[in-house]
Design a protein around this motif. Structure first.
Motif, PDB file in Angstrom:
ATOM      1  N   THR A  22      47.059  38.845  39.624  1.00 47.27           N
ATOM      2  CA  THR A  22      47.152  40.819  39.640  1.00 47.27           C
ATOM      3  C   THR A  22      48.596  40.878  40.081  1.00 47.27           C
ATOM      4  O   THR A  22      48.891  41.567  39.339  1.00 47.27           O
ATOM      5  N   CYS A  23      49.785  40.020  40.307  1.00 49.88           N
ATOM      6  CA  CYS A  23      51.211  40.385  39.726  1.00 49.88           C
ATOM      7  C   CYS A  23      51.874  40.673  38.624  1.00 49.88           C
ATOM      8  O   CYS A  23      52.161  41.039  38.434  1.00 49.88           O
ATOM      9  N   GLU A  24      51.216  39.850  37.681  1.00 55.76           N
ATOM     10  CA  GLU A  24      51.924  39.154  36.339  1.00 55.76           C
ATOM     11  C   GLU A  24      51.122  40.736  35.410  1.00 55.76           C
ATOM     12  O   GLU A  24      51.687  41.398  34.925  1.00 55.76           O
ATOM     13  N   CYS A  55      51.993  49.674  47.088  1.00 50.49           N
ATOM     14  CA  CYS A  55      52.237  49.775  49.075  1.00 50.49           C
ATOM     15  C   CYS A  55      50.655  49.447  49.440  1.00 50.49           C
ATOM     16  O   CYS A  55      50.786  48.970  50.802  1.00 50.49           O
ATOM     17  N   HIS A  56      49.997  49.918  49.030  1.00 53.20           N
ATOM     18  CA  HIS A  56      47.929  49.691  49.567  1.00 53.20           C
ATOM     19  C   HIS A  56      47.791  48.558  49.418  1.00 53.20           C
ATOM     20  O   HIS A  56      47.453  47.592  49.998  1.00 53.20           O
ATOM     21  N   LEU A  57      48.556  48.115  47.838  1.00 56.49           N
ATOM     22  CA  LEU A  57      47.751  46.383  47.595  1.00 56.49           C
ATOM     23  C   LEU A  57      48.689  45.566  48.500  1.00 56.49           C
ATOM     24  O   LEU A  57      47.807  44.423  49.021  1.00 56.49           O
ATOM     25  N   ARG A  58      49.318  45.691  48.477  1.00 56.99           N
ATOM     26  CA  ARG A  58      50.793  45.195  49.603  1.00 56.99           C
ATOM     27  C   ARG A  58      50.243  44.474  50.854  1.00 56.99           C
ATOM     28  O   ARG A  58      49.626  43.088  51.461  1.00 56.99           O
ATOM     29  N   VAL A 145      39.395  39.495  47.775  1.00 56.46           N
ATOM     30  CA  VAL A 145      40.835  39.804  47.512  1.00 56.46           C
ATOM     31  C   VAL A 145      40.461  40.429  46.225  1.00 56.46           C
ATOM     32  O   VAL A 145      41.487  41.791  45.702  1.00 56.46           O
ATOM     33  N   GLY A 146      40.299  39.533  44.848  1.00 51.08           N
ATOM     34  CA  GLY A 146      40.380  39.291  43.973  1.00 51.08           C
ATOM     35  C   GLY A 146      39.610  40.993  43.278  1.00 51.08           C
ATOM     36  O   GLY A 146      40.043  42.097  42.153  1.00 51.08           O
ATOM     37  N   LEU A 147      38.539  41.678  43.680  1.00 51.78           N
ATOM     38  CA  LEU A 147      37.776  42.726  43.552  1.00 51.78           C
ATOM     39  C   LEU A 147      38.834  44.161  44.382  1.00 51.78           C
ATOM     40  O   LEU A 147      38.948  44.561  43.710  1.00 51.78           O
TER      41      LEU A 147
END
Length: 162
Positions: A22-24, A55-58, A145-147
């Motif tokens: 995700t971060c990549e 920010c929401h993802l974080r 998390v991934g979805l």
């Protein structure tokens, strides 16, 4: 196990592995994006800006991990609900810097990966009650998390595509 059969353990491992991407992917998508664009480009007239999405993802990475930890420490707990729209306003996501939010997401994600990667077979059996989904297993938690990431990576790419 026969050839071509995937075990639940392998599914979990693959989901933990996908969390690393995700971060990549986010770094690639956001490369060359200015701070101004991150605040101005929105998902529709009333939608979130790119910085608000990051920010929401974080914050939800931390929430997902906290819920999973709660399932480990309590017997079948009722997991807390969160109002993501209210959080965006209360935490002033639009005022944050994109680079800071991205770095904080990366740090949080490393903790989330470490948490799920360290679970024992016994710990994977823990469950709780999700506020929107009723029964919620640790496997559901790792998959969520991934979805969730995919939903928001798609949202960002859609915003950038204009």
């Amino acid at each position: 196990m026969s050839l071509g059969t995937t075990s639940l353990e392998q599914v979990r491992e693959r989901h933990v592995g996908a969390m690393r991407l995700t971060c990549e992917i986010l770094d690639h998508i956001l490369s060359g994006l200015s701070e101004e664009q991150a605040h101005e480009l929105r998902d529709g007239p009333d939608g979130w800006s790119i910085v608000e999405i990051v920010c929401h993802l974080r914050d939800f990475d931390q929430i997902f991990r906290a819920r999973a930890k709660m399932m480990l420490s309590e017997h079948h707990p009722s997991l807390p609900a969160y109002d993501h729209e209210a959080m965006a306003v209360e935490r002033a996501y639009q005022q944050e810097q994109l680079s800071t939010a991205c770095e904080q997401l990366k740090a949080s994600r490393q903790e989330t990966i470490a948490f799920f990667a360290s679970l024992t077979p016994d710990q994977w059996q823990h469950a709780g009650v999700h506020p929107e989904r009723d029964s919620f297993t640790m496997t559901d938690a790792v998959m969520q998390v991934g979805l969730h990431d995919l939903d928001h990576l798609e949202q960002i790419t859609r915003v950038l595509a204009g």
